[in-house]
Write a protein that holds these residues in place. Sequence first.
Motif, mmCIF file in Angstrom:
data_model
loop_
_atom_site.group_PDB
_atom_site.id
_atom_site.type_symbol
_atom_site.label_atom_id
_atom_site.label_comp_id
_atom_site.label_asym_id
_atom_site.label_seq_id
_atom_site.Cartn_x
_atom_site.Cartn_y
_atom_site.Cartn_z
ATOM 1 N N TYR A 24 20.039 2.049 1.725
ATOM 2 C CA TYR A 24 19.269 1.093 2.233
ATOM 3 C C TYR A 24 17.748 1.413 1.980
ATOM 4 C CZ TYR A 24 16.438 -1.585 5.576
ATOM 5 O OH TYR A 24 15.368 -2.292 6.258
ATOM 6 N N SER A 25 17.437 2.546 1.971
ATOM 7 C CA SER A 25 16.069 2.920 1.726
ATOM 8 C C SER A 25 15.698 2.874 0.252
ATOM 9 C CB SER A 25 15.676 4.330 2.263
ATOM 10 O OG SER A 25 16.084 4.672 3.490
ATOM 11 N N ASN A 26 16.585 3.102 -0.730
ATOM 12 C CA ASN A 26 16.388 2.874 -1.949
ATOM 13 C C ASN A 26 16.128 1.266 -2.508
ATOM 14 O OD1 ASN A 26 16.319 5.611 -2.740
ATOM 15 N ND2 ASN A 26 18.408 5.760 -3.074
ATOM 16 N N ASP A 27 16.839 0.600 -1.828
ATOM 17 C CA ASP A 27 16.950 -0.801 -1.894
ATOM 18 C C ASP A 27 15.705 -1.516 -1.696
ATOM 19 O OD1 ASP A 27 19.356 -0.827 -3.161
ATOM 20 O OD2 ASP A 27 20.248 -1.806 -1.398
ATOM 21 N N LEU A 28 14.773 -0.677 -0.749
ATOM 22 C CA LEU A 28 13.452 -1.606 -0.366
ATOM 23 C C LEU A 28 12.275 -0.915 -1.485
ATOM 24 C CD1 LEU A 28 13.455 -0.207 3.468
ATOM 25 C CD2 LEU A 28 13.888 -2.512 2.617
ATOM 26 N N THR A 29 12.539 -0.134 -2.341
ATOM 27 C CA THR A 29 11.457 0.365 -3.104
ATOM 28 C C THR A 29 11.999 0.582 -4.420
ATOM 29 O OG1 THR A 29 9.499 1.781 -3.403
ATOM 30 C CG2 THR A 29 11.604 2.694 -2.036
ATOM 31 N N THR A 50 0.878 -1.179 -0.001
ATOM 32 C CA THR A 50 -0.021 -0.056 -0.015
ATOM 33 C C THR A 50 0.722 1.176 -0.127
ATOM 34 O OG1 THR A 50 -1.857 -1.246 1.187
ATOM 35 C CG2 THR A 50 -1.713 1.535 1.292
ATOM 36 N N GLU A 51 1.971 1.245 0.728
ATOM 37 C CA GLU A 51 2.620 2.580 1.000
ATOM 38 C C GLU A 51 3.453 2.728 -0.425
ATOM 39 O OE1 GLU A 51 3.245 4.364 3.929
ATOM 40 O OE2 GLU A 51 1.580 2.952 4.496
ATOM 41 N N GLU A 52 3.941 1.537 -1.109
ATOM 42 C CA GLU A 52 4.697 1.855 -2.220
ATOM 43 C C GLU A 52 3.833 2.118 -3.364
ATOM 44 O OE1 GLU A 52 7.993 -0.203 -5.001
ATOM 45 O OE2 GLU A 52 7.281 -1.295 -3.280
ATOM 46 N N ALA A 53 2.174 1.792 -3.256
ATOM 47 C CA ALA A 53 1.662 2.273 -4.462
ATOM 48 C C ALA A 53 1.282 3.671 -4.308
ATOM 49 C CB ALA A 53 0.370 1.371 -4.350
ATOM 50 N N GLY A 80 2.832 9.596 -6.149
ATOM 51 C CA GLY A 80 3.128 10.804 -5.796
ATOM 52 C C GLY A 80 2.217 11.193 -4.679
ATOM 53 N N LEU A 81 1.557 10.538 -3.573
ATOM 54 C CA LEU A 81 0.712 11.206 -2.851
ATOM 55 C C LEU A 81 1.452 11.700 -1.420
ATOM 56 C CD1 LEU A 81 -1.996 8.360 -3.262
ATOM 57 C CD2 LEU A 81 -1.971 10.544 -4.228
ATOM 58 N N GLY A 82 0.668 12.306 -0.693
ATOM 59 C CA GLY A 82 1.113 12.585 0.504
ATOM 60 C C GLY A 82 2.122 14.121 0.364
ATOM 61 N N ASN A 85 4.099 9.206 4.350
ATOM 62 C CA ASN A 85 4.355 7.809 3.514
ATOM 63 C C ASN A 85 5.631 7.348 4.256
ATOM 64 O OD1 ASN A 85 5.698 6.279 1.210
ATOM 65 N ND2 ASN A 85 3.614 6.011 0.974
ATOM 66 N N TYR A 86 5.364 5.840 4.345
ATOM 67 C CA TYR A 86 6.619 5.172 5.150
ATOM 68 C C TYR A 86 8.012 5.455 4.175
ATOM 69 C CZ TYR A 86 9.779 1.520 6.651
ATOM 70 O OH TYR A 86 10.825 0.932 6.985
ATOM 71 N N TYR A 87 7.860 5.182 2.830
ATOM 72 C CA TYR A 87 8.968 5.480 2.157
ATOM 73 C C TYR A 87 9.601 7.085 2.103
ATOM 74 C CZ TYR A 87 8.109 0.732 0.814
ATOM 75 O OH TYR A 87 7.976 -0.628 0.735
ATOM 76 N N THR A 88 8.654 8.007 2.284
ATOM 77 C CA THR A 88 9.155 9.287 2.353
ATOM 78 C C THR A 88 9.675 9.553 3.768
ATOM 79 O OG1 THR A 88 7.286 10.092 0.788
ATOM 80 C CG2 THR A 88 8.479 11.665 2.284
ATOM 81 N N LEU A 89 9.131 8.772 4.660
ATOM 82 C CA LEU A 89 9.661 9.097 6.050
ATOM 83 C C LEU A 89 10.974 8.525 6.307
ATOM 84 C CD1 LEU A 89 9.002 9.610 9.046
ATOM 85 C CD2 LEU A 89 8.083 7.356 9.204
ATOM 86 N N ILE A 90 11.238 7.167 5.808
ATOM 87 C CA ILE A 90 12.727 6.884 6.000
ATOM 88 C C ILE A 90 13.477 7.564 5.173
ATOM 89 C CG2 ILE A 90 11.922 4.528 6.475
ATOM 90 C CD1 ILE A 90 12.437 3.569 3.815
ATOM 91 N N GLY A 91 13.297 8.186 4.045
ATOM 92 C CA GLY A 91 14.358 9.163 3.366
ATOM 93 C C GLY A 91 14.489 10.285 4.078
ATOM 94 N N VAL A 92 13.282 10.971 4.839
ATOM 95 C CA VAL A 92 13.647 12.140 5.425
ATOM 96 C C VAL A 92 14.584 11.684 6.767
ATOM 97 C CG1 VAL A 92 12.478 13.752 7.052
ATOM 98 C CG2 VAL A 92 11.566 13.134 4.966
#
Length: 561
Positions: free
Chosen positions: A524-529, A197-200, A205-207, A504-511
């Motif tokens: 590491y974050s880029n490898d997740l998605t 869901t987070e990746e979708a 480009g939401l959030g 969004n989780y992926y935005t959060l870990i990037g921040v």
Amino acid sequence: MELLSNLFEGYPDLWGGGVAHSVLILSLVIAFGIMLAKVKVAGVSLGITWILFVGIVFGHFNMTLNEHLLHFMKEFGLILFVYSIGLQVGPGFFSAFKKGGLTLNLLAMLVVFLGVVITIILHFVTGTPITTMVGILSGAVTNTPGLGAAQQANSDLNGVDAPEIALGYAVAYPLGVVGIILSLIALKYILRIDTKTEEAEAERGLGHLQELTVRPISLEIRNEAIDGKKIKDIRPLMNRNFVISRVRYNDGQETELANSDTVLHLHDRILIISTPKDIEAITVFFGKQIDMQWEQLDKKLISRRILITKPELNGKMLSQLKIRNNFGASITRVNRSGVDLVAAPQLQLQMGDRVTIVGSELAVSHAEKVLGNSMKRLDHPNLIPIFLGIALGCILGSTPFVFPGIPQPVKLGLAGGPLIVSILISRFGPQYKLITYTTMSANLMLREIGISLFLACVGLGAGKGFVETVIYDGGYVWVGYGVIITIVPLLIAGLVGRYVFKLNYYTLIGVLGGSTTNPPALAYSNDLTSCDAPAVGYATVYPLTMFLRVLTAQILILALA
């Protein structure tokens, strides 16, 4: 044997042991450090910081440089490093404070603030000197410029270097790298993240990505109020930033490039480029979203990215180029420092921008000649802004500022001064026809040489007392302090970012990775998605975080040392 002894330990009759001795030691420390940087354990590497540890080993065995030469090389390397960072992040520094970016930067500021507060608490509770604690703080958040700023501030305050700053940094750094990644993994389970869901959502480009990215959308016109109107008459009605790139008329089979005088009709199909935050309003205004394969519909139109390399275009607005009127081609987006921008008429161009241009082969070729697209021109370095900026940065960094409650005037130092000047020059220089662009390879070379010199000198200076401090003087306890400073702010900020800011989780870990200026965390974050949400989040907060890390490290030393 005497020759080798003199080369490694210095010629006794020459100042500083001689030039050959100094160059040999620095070269070996940096070379061995970079070799070890390629070693990964469980996919994680300490990276270029290995240079610091190799320097400590050399220093421990008394293979070091003259203290005055060591100090100069360390400060010079730091200046090159922070100045090149400023040139890289400067163009996007102020744009990161738009609505979406402001929220992300507030979260990054929370991480920095919590780290500083915990450092102060540990200083008073444990009695550990603030110089050591600032070193631990810089190591725990893997921020080398903060280490340099703290050392420089202490040198200005007391007239001597404080090796315990580097010792604290070296002890805390390894678990700082690992701790940040472990914190991101822990948040995934604490927040009960549904990755699909987070990746979708991130892909769409939401959030908080809505104002920080650009994407195309195909629409069919259903609004009768638009029928028969020109694009230039429609734009004021919308009050949104968008570009209509192509039109496929309802009564024909030809795809045409749109311009300000293009007349739109009911059931025409259009390709629009805009930010995700504006897409919904634009869709409602024009009609409904459809699926279109524009490249397959009309193969006479091509899309190409062209590099701005002509100095005379530096600082000019897109509307001044008249690309559509003169050549029949259309600029649909501008990529600057890895971020796509809407090609609005008032957007100012900078050397090194990559514009996406659409048109016929002939039209694009003509536009290419106007814009430059010559890598050879960009490969020629613009040295005046670099050395002029460094000179201005040294002046600014040496200027004292008086703050209430701090007994000693605060200086930005040789880390803060050049960083601020480089950000300002790279952001506002083009408006005054100053070419500040350097290629990514040139910028990276300058940055890597600077940080390599700095880390080598810091390690050589700290090597003599490192083992005794860690084993006999309780230095191993500093590891625990570093873990607390690393993990606690990230977990708190992660909860705030998710439940208060709804990130969004992926935005959060990037921040969170950007708030620690930690490249392994970004990797590491880029490898997740497969989406670019972590990279956008990281890049949005990185400039401000870097500035705050440098500033807070100095303030802690000046206020509490």
